[in-house]
Design a protein around this motif. Structure first.
Motif, PDB file in Angstrom:
ATOM      1  N   GLY A 107       0.829  -1.199   0.000  1.00 28.10           N
ATOM      2  CA  GLY A 107       0.000   0.000   0.000  1.00 28.10           C
ATOM      3  C   GLY A 107       0.865   1.251   0.000  1.00 28.10           C
ATOM      4  O   GLY A 107       1.966   1.254   0.558  1.00 28.10           O
ATOM      5  N   GLY A 108       0.375   2.307  -0.632  1.00 26.40           N
ATOM      6  CA  GLY A 108       1.104   3.581  -0.638  1.00 26.40           C
ATOM      7  C   GLY A 108       2.426   3.462  -1.356  1.00 26.40           C
ATOM      8  O   GLY A 108       2.502   2.941  -2.472  1.00 26.40           O
ATOM      9  N   ASP A 109       3.471   3.922  -0.689  1.00 25.97           N
ATOM     10  CA  ASP A 109       4.834   3.819  -1.221  1.00 25.97           C
ATOM     11  C   ASP A 109       5.610   2.787  -0.407  1.00 25.97           C
ATOM     12  O   ASP A 109       5.541   2.801   0.823  1.00 25.97           O
ATOM     13  CB  ASP A 109       5.521   5.188  -1.122  1.00 25.97           C
ATOM     14  CG  ASP A 109       6.923   5.119  -1.702  1.00 25.97           C
ATOM     15  OD1 ASP A 109       7.059   5.373  -2.909  1.00 25.97           O
ATOM     16  OD2 ASP A 109       7.872   4.774  -0.961  1.00 25.97           O
ATOM     17  N   TYR A 190       1.125   8.596  10.460  1.00 27.41           N
ATOM     18  CA  TYR A 190       0.661   7.276   9.988  1.00 27.41           C
ATOM     19  C   TYR A 190       0.472   6.388  11.214  1.00 27.41           C
ATOM     20  O   TYR A 190       1.239   6.472  12.182  1.00 27.41           O
ATOM     21  CB  TYR A 190       1.719   6.607   9.090  1.00 27.41           C
ATOM     22  CG  TYR A 190       1.987   7.267   7.760  1.00 27.41           C
ATOM     23  CD1 TYR A 190       2.616   8.501   7.691  1.00 27.41           C
ATOM     24  CD2 TYR A 190       1.642   6.645   6.574  1.00 27.41           C
ATOM     25  CE1 TYR A 190       2.876   9.104   6.462  1.00 27.41           C
ATOM     26  CE2 TYR A 190       1.905   7.230   5.342  1.00 27.41           C
ATOM     27  CZ  TYR A 190       2.521   8.465   5.290  1.00 27.41           C
ATOM     28  OH  TYR A 190       2.785   9.059   4.081  1.00 27.41           O
ATOM     29  N   TRP A 219      -9.370   5.502   5.185  1.00 29.19           N
ATOM     30  CA  TRP A 219      -9.535   4.942   3.834  1.00 29.19           C
ATOM     31  C   TRP A 219      -9.489   6.047   2.781  1.00 29.19           C
ATOM     32  O   TRP A 219     -10.320   6.100   1.874  1.00 29.19           O
ATOM     33  CB  TRP A 219     -10.844   4.153   3.693  1.00 29.19           C
ATOM     34  CG  TRP A 219     -10.901   2.846   4.414  1.00 29.19           C
ATOM     35  CD1 TRP A 219     -11.894   2.447   5.254  1.00 29.19           C
ATOM     36  CD2 TRP A 219      -9.965   1.752   4.363  1.00 29.19           C
ATOM     37  NE1 TRP A 219     -11.608   1.182   5.737  1.00 29.19           N
ATOM     38  CE2 TRP A 219     -10.437   0.739   5.199  1.00 29.19           C
ATOM     39  CE3 TRP A 219      -8.735   1.553   3.691  1.00 29.19           C
ATOM     40  CZ2 TRP A 219      -9.755  -0.464   5.387  1.00 29.19           C
ATOM     41  CZ3 TRP A 219      -8.060   0.354   3.883  1.00 29.19           C
ATOM     42  CH2 TRP A 219      -8.576  -0.625   4.718  1.00 29.19           C
ATOM     43  N   ALA A 248      -6.052   5.193   9.206  1.00 22.54           N
ATOM     44  CA  ALA A 248      -6.288   6.611   8.928  1.00 22.54           C
ATOM     45  C   ALA A 248      -4.984   7.387   9.049  1.00 22.54           C
ATOM     46  O   ALA A 248      -4.061   6.975   9.753  1.00 22.54           O
ATOM     47  CB  ALA A 248      -7.315   7.170   9.899  1.00 22.54           C
ATOM     48  N   ILE A 249      -4.987   8.498   8.360  1.00 24.42           N
ATOM     49  CA  ILE A 249      -3.897   9.468   8.452  1.00 24.42           C
ATOM     50  C   ILE A 249      -4.384  10.605   9.336  1.00 24.42           C
ATOM     51  O   ILE A 249      -5.532  11.048   9.210  1.00 24.42           O
ATOM     52  CB  ILE A 249      -3.563  10.017   7.036  1.00 24.42           C
ATOM     53  CG1 ILE A 249      -2.830   8.959   6.201  1.00 24.42           C
ATOM     54  CG2 ILE A 249      -2.786  11.321   7.101  1.00 24.42           C
ATOM     55  CD1 ILE A 249      -1.396   8.677   6.616  1.00 24.42           C
TER      56      ILE A 249
HETATM   57  C1  LIG Z   1       2.214   0.367   7.436  1.00 29.99           C
HETATM   58  S1  LIG Z   1       1.710   1.977   7.010  1.00 29.99           S
HETATM   59  C2  LIG Z   1       1.939   1.913   5.273  1.00 29.99           C
HETATM   60  C3  LIG Z   1       2.055   3.264   4.638  1.00 29.99           C
HETATM   61  C4  LIG Z   1       2.199   3.163   3.135  1.00 29.99           C
HETATM   62  N1  LIG Z   1       3.457   2.544   2.780  1.00 29.99           N
HETATM   63  C5  LIG Z   1       2.090   4.524   2.454  1.00 29.99           C
HETATM   64  O1  LIG Z   1       3.068   4.999   1.887  1.00 29.99           O
HETATM   65  O2  LIG Z   1       0.992   5.093   2.467  1.00 29.99           O
HETATM   66  C6  LIG Z   1      -0.040   1.832   7.167  1.00 29.99           C
HETATM   67  C7  LIG Z   1      -0.683   3.146   7.585  1.00 29.99           C
HETATM   68  O3  LIG Z   1      -0.735   4.019   6.457  1.00 29.99           O
HETATM   69  C8  LIG Z   1      -1.907   4.802   6.558  1.00 29.99           C
HETATM   70  N2  LIG Z   1      -2.737   4.534   5.379  1.00 29.99           N
HETATM   71  C9  LIG Z   1      -2.471   3.694   4.362  1.00 29.99           C
HETATM   72  N3  LIG Z   1      -3.417   3.768   3.413  1.00 29.99           N
HETATM   73  C10 LIG Z   1      -4.312   4.688   3.847  1.00 29.99           C
HETATM   74  C11 LIG Z   1      -5.489   5.239   3.316  1.00 29.99           C
HETATM   75  N4  LIG Z   1      -5.969   4.856   2.127  1.00 29.99           N
HETATM   76  N5  LIG Z   1      -6.131   6.194   4.027  1.00 29.99           N
HETATM   77  C12 LIG Z   1      -5.661   6.604   5.199  1.00 29.99           C
HETATM   78  N6  LIG Z   1      -4.551   6.120   5.770  1.00 29.99           N
HETATM   79  C13 LIG Z   1      -3.876   5.178   5.108  1.00 29.99           C
HETATM   80  C14 LIG Z   1      -2.621   4.440   7.847  1.00 29.99           C
HETATM   81  O4  LIG Z   1      -2.125   5.288   8.857  1.00 29.99           O
HETATM   82  C15 LIG Z   1      -2.119   3.029   8.036  1.00 29.99           C
HETATM   83  O5  LIG Z   1      -2.212   2.632   9.381  1.00 29.99           O
END
Ligand SMILES: C[S@@+](CC[C@H](N)C(=O)[O-])C[C@H]1O[C@@H](n2cnc3c(N)ncnc32)[C@H](O)[C@@H]1O
Length: 270
Positions: A107-109, A190, A219, A248-249
């Motif tokens: 997820g994300g980066d 995060y 989300w 959540a962020i």
């Molecule tokens: C293990 S970290 C991974 C972050 C990820 N690598 C990134 O760059 O977004 C997981 C956290 O990212 C945040 N997160 C990831 N996807 C999200 C989303 N769609 N909406 C809100 N927060 C998100 C939340 O805080 C979640 O607990």
């Protein structure tokens, strides 16, 4: 090796590995909206032999994986680990020895609180060819989809990305909240929902006003995105009152006030 590859340079490059040991691609899936996924990432899912993915990868992105690929859920959510981290690295090494194109989808980066650096180092040490494909991180995209620019010439010239996670009550990360409060006009947290009471207390002790605006975006970028807007004085009670949950962020700082003006023209998920 799967059939029906799109005729794209990246897949050709991946195919070149057919007669050699495989390659692992650490791919960032972005925050959820499939429209934010990179073309490189999508191409790799279309030609992958194996895809090992995390819990926060959204269903529309998983649907891009070609039907012949082996899909392995390595999903981790708070307190529940499908596959332990060292085992994930071992699995990647084993899959790369048997297949040409192995995608590690996160997820994300991958390099932002995603353990991508650890996995990449493990693969390099094992002599496995590996490449990272960045993704859009939730800490930028979720606020944006809530109408919150994390910097703004009038309100914030600095932003800190920080983890609020603590492992099952065993330790607190040694984060210098006082330095962050004093040195950064926007704070993006995060994994901070569970630990927010402690974080709020630390920021107030460090001198932030209890009227400092706070936004939580759950989300983010997905169709079911939810927001909770408050202040350092109110946010913990709001979480309890609404049973607001991770993932959540959290965004802390005066840029959150722009939500009122900009939220009406936020993007829609694809
Ligand atoms: C293990 S970290 C991974 C972050 C990820 N690598 C990134 O760059 O977004 C997981 C956290 O990212 C945040 N997160 C990831 N996807 C999200 C989303 N769609 N909406 C809100 N927060 C998100 C939340 O805080 C979640 O607990």
């Amino acid at each position: 090796m799967t059939a029906g590859f799109p005729d794209q340079a990246l897949c050709h490059q991946a195919l070149c590995h057919q007669c050699q040991p495989g390659k692992v691609y650490l791919v960032g899936a972005g925050p959820g909206d499939p429209g934010l996924f990179t073309l490189k990432g999508k191409t790799l899912l279309e030609c992958a032999d194996v895809v090992i993915y995390d819990a926060l990868v959204s269903p529309p992105i998983l649907a891009m994986v070609n039907s012949q690929a082996e899909k392995i859920n390595a999903g981790k959510r708070r307190g529940a680990h499908s596959i332990l981290q060292p085992d994930i690295t071992q699995l990647l090494i084993a899959k790369a020895q048997a297949h040409a194109v192995v995608v590690r989808l996160k997820g994300g980066d991958p390099f932002v609180f995603g353990r991508g650096g650890e996995e990449m180092a493990g693969l390099v040490k094992a002599g496995v060819d590996v490449e990272v494909i960045p993704g859009i991180t939730a800490g930028v995209a979720a606020p944006a989809y809530a109408g919150i620019p994390i910097t703004h010439r009038s309100y914030s010239s600095s932003v800190t990305f920080v983890t609020g996670h603590e492992a099952a009550g065993k330790y607190r990360p040694e984060i210098n909240w006082s330095a962050i409060a004093q040195g950064s006009e926007t704070i993006v947290i995060y994994m901070g929902i569970h630990n927010l009471p402690h974080i709020v207390e630390q920021l107030l002790t460090a001198g932030l006003s209890d009227q400092t605006p706070v936004a939580l975006v759950r989300w983010g970028t997905r169709p079911d995105q939810e927001e909770l807007i408050g202040t350092l004085a109110t946010i913990v009670a709001q979480i309890e009152a609404t049973a607001f949950k991770a993932p959540a962020i959290a965004v802390i700082g005066s840029v959150v006030n722009l939500h009122r003006l900009l939220a009406s023209c936020r993007p829609r998920s694809m």
